[in-house]
Enzyme design. Structure first.
Site, PDB file in Angstrom:
ATOM      1  CG  ASP A  10      -0.117  -0.121   2.424  1.00 38.47           C
ATOM      2  OD1 ASP A  10       0.918  -0.401   2.724  1.00 38.47           O
ATOM      3  OD2 ASP A  10      -0.719   0.326   3.701  1.00 38.47           O
ATOM      4  CG  ASP A  15       4.193  -0.001   1.561  1.00 38.97           C
ATOM      5  OD1 ASP A  15       3.582  -0.893   1.762  1.00 38.97           O
ATOM      6  OD2 ASP A  15       3.801   1.053   2.323  1.00 38.97           O
ATOM      7  CG  ASN A  40       0.672   3.373   4.360  1.00 36.04           C
ATOM      8  OD1 ASN A  40       0.350   3.346   5.604  1.00 36.04           O
ATOM      9  ND2 ASN A  40       1.424   2.832   3.564  1.00 36.04           N
ATOM     10  CB  THR A 126       4.459  -4.336   2.829  1.00 38.55           C
ATOM     11  OG1 THR A 126       4.227  -3.793   1.707  1.00 38.55           O
ATOM     12  CG2 THR A 126       5.795  -5.188   2.686  1.00 38.55           C
ATOM     13  CG  PHE A 168      -1.874   1.623   9.509  1.00 38.89           C
ATOM     14  CD1 PHE A 168      -2.501   2.650   9.728  1.00 38.89           C
ATOM     15  CD2 PHE A 168      -1.625   1.091   8.348  1.00 38.89           C
ATOM     16  CE1 PHE A 168      -3.156   3.256   8.783  1.00 38.89           C
ATOM     17  CE2 PHE A 168      -2.267   1.545   7.057  1.00 38.89           C
ATOM     18  CZ  PHE A 168      -3.125   2.750   7.485  1.00 38.89           C
ATOM     19  CG  ASN A 169       0.292  -2.748   7.555  1.00 34.48           C
ATOM     20  OD1 ASN A 169      -0.151  -1.836   7.047  1.00 34.48           O
ATOM     21  ND2 ASN A 169       1.634  -3.213   7.383  1.00 34.48           N
ATOM     22  CG  HIS A 242       7.275   0.305   9.781  1.00 34.31           C
ATOM     23  ND1 HIS A 242       7.399   0.333  11.084  1.00 34.31           N
ATOM     24  CD2 HIS A 242       6.839   1.713   9.548  1.00 34.31           C
ATOM     25  CE1 HIS A 242       7.078   1.243  11.554  1.00 34.31           C
ATOM     26  NE2 HIS A 242       6.736   2.110  10.897  1.00 34.31           N
ATOM     27  CG  ASP A 243       6.002  -1.521   4.881  1.00 36.86           C
ATOM     28  OD1 ASP A 243       5.667  -2.267   5.802  1.00 36.86           O
ATOM     29  OD2 ASP A 243       5.390  -0.727   4.028  1.00 36.86           O
TER      30      ASP A 243
END
Ligand code: BDR
Ligand code: CA
Length: 313
Positions: A10, A15, A40, A126, A168-169, A242-243
């Site tokens: 996303d 990402d 996102n 992700t 979040f995810n 993160h991703d």
């Protein structure tokens, strides 16, 4: 090793860096397609952003598919406060010439897996897990051909980033996460516990800035924008990247340490919706259903990323 992967994302600046890292690693990774999901920012933007990222990388072969425009049951929650209104603030935004594929992302995932051999394809989500869960529901037989799922989502030690309890995810689509975590497939989880260790410090970004190619420069632009929200929120020097941890694990698993654990997804409580209940100490009799990553060699991660970004020169 030549791992066949589908990246479900996303974008999202982090990402985008995950996509760059994967595209920079053709010796190890064979990207079969990029599927996009609402997260996102809404789907129209995540699918466009994925195409922009392929353009910047000069990659004309990869196909981008659009998937679900909202979570399975809940209303979509987006994160423009983190990623900007475009979802990809920090680079030039335009409508790429490369068009989105007509096939729906769920159908691409299902058809690709149906045509594959047993245990042969790695899924790398992700973003919210909507597309992956819906593909499993649409065609349960695909599971046998999934080698593993390497995902970014969840939190234990670090607490939540969208609510006090949830990351979040997972919180955007907890019902999809429940389907995926209960699938019985091998799952590697890059949660906030590990992603909060890979900070985009000024020193690390300065090393990327020295690389004279459009991908490295786009990465710096995105990371500068991305860092402003998390630096203010956490008081960190930089933002957690993160991703890209998912792709980094595929390339160099030794950078990470994890533990087999049972994880349940909270879908009932309004207060703790989307919480990943991690049985880290094995206090239940539940069999581990994931490998929960908890530690990363952050300097090694940035050496890998910085080296690979040079491949675009
Ligand atoms: C996750 O949420 C999104 O904002 C990022 O792209 C990442 O996938 C971190 O919680
Ligand atoms: Ca993401």
């Amino acid at each position: 090793m030549h791992e066949k992967i589908i990246i479900d994302c996303d974008p999202g600046q982090d990402d985008a860096v995950a996509l760059f890292l994967a595209m920079a690693s053709p010796d190890e990774l064979d990207i079969l397609g990029i599927t996009t999901v609402a997260g996102n920012v809404p789907l129209e933007l995540t699918q466009r952003n994925a195409r922009i990222i392929c353009d910047i990388a000069g990659n004309h072969d990869l196909s981008v598919y659009a998937g679900c425009s909202r979570p399975m049951l809940l209303d979509l929650v987006t994160a423009e406060n983190v990623h900007g209104m475009s979802g990809l603030d920090g680079v030039d935004i335009y409508e790429p010439i490369r068009t989105i594929k007509k096939t729906h992302a769920i159908d691409f995932i299902v058809e690709t897996l149906k045509a594959a051999s047993d245990n042969s394809i790695t899924l790398v989500p992700t973003g919210p897990l909507t597309n992956i869960a819906m593909a499993m529901i649409k065609e349960p037989s695909i599971s046998k051909n999934i080698k593993q799922i390497v995902l970014m989502g969840g939190a234990m030690q670090e607490g939540g980033n969208l609510s006090p309890s949830a990351e979040f995810n997972i919180l955007v689509d907890p019902h999809a996460a429940h389907v995926v975590f209960d699938s019985g497939l091998p799952i590697i989880v890059m949660s906030l516990d590990v992603t909060h260790q890979v900070l985009t410090t000024k020193e690390r970004v300065a090393k990327i800035r020295k690389i004279n190619n459009p991908v490295a420069q786009a990465t710096v632009g995105m990371l500068q924008f991305f860092a402003r929200y998390d630096s203010a929120k956490y008081g960190f020097d930089g933002a957690p990247l993160h991703d890209p941890c998912t792709i980094a694990w595929l390339l160099k698993p030794d950078l990470f340490q994890g533990k087999p654990c049972h994880v349940s997804i909270e879908t009932g409580s309004k207060l703790t919706m989307g919480h990943t209940a991690v049985d880290f100490w094995g206090v239940t009799n539940a069999m581990p259903n994931v490998t929960w990553m908890h530690t990363v060699d952050a300097d090694g991660f940035y050496v890998l990323l910085t080296d690979r970004l040079r491949n675009f020169s």
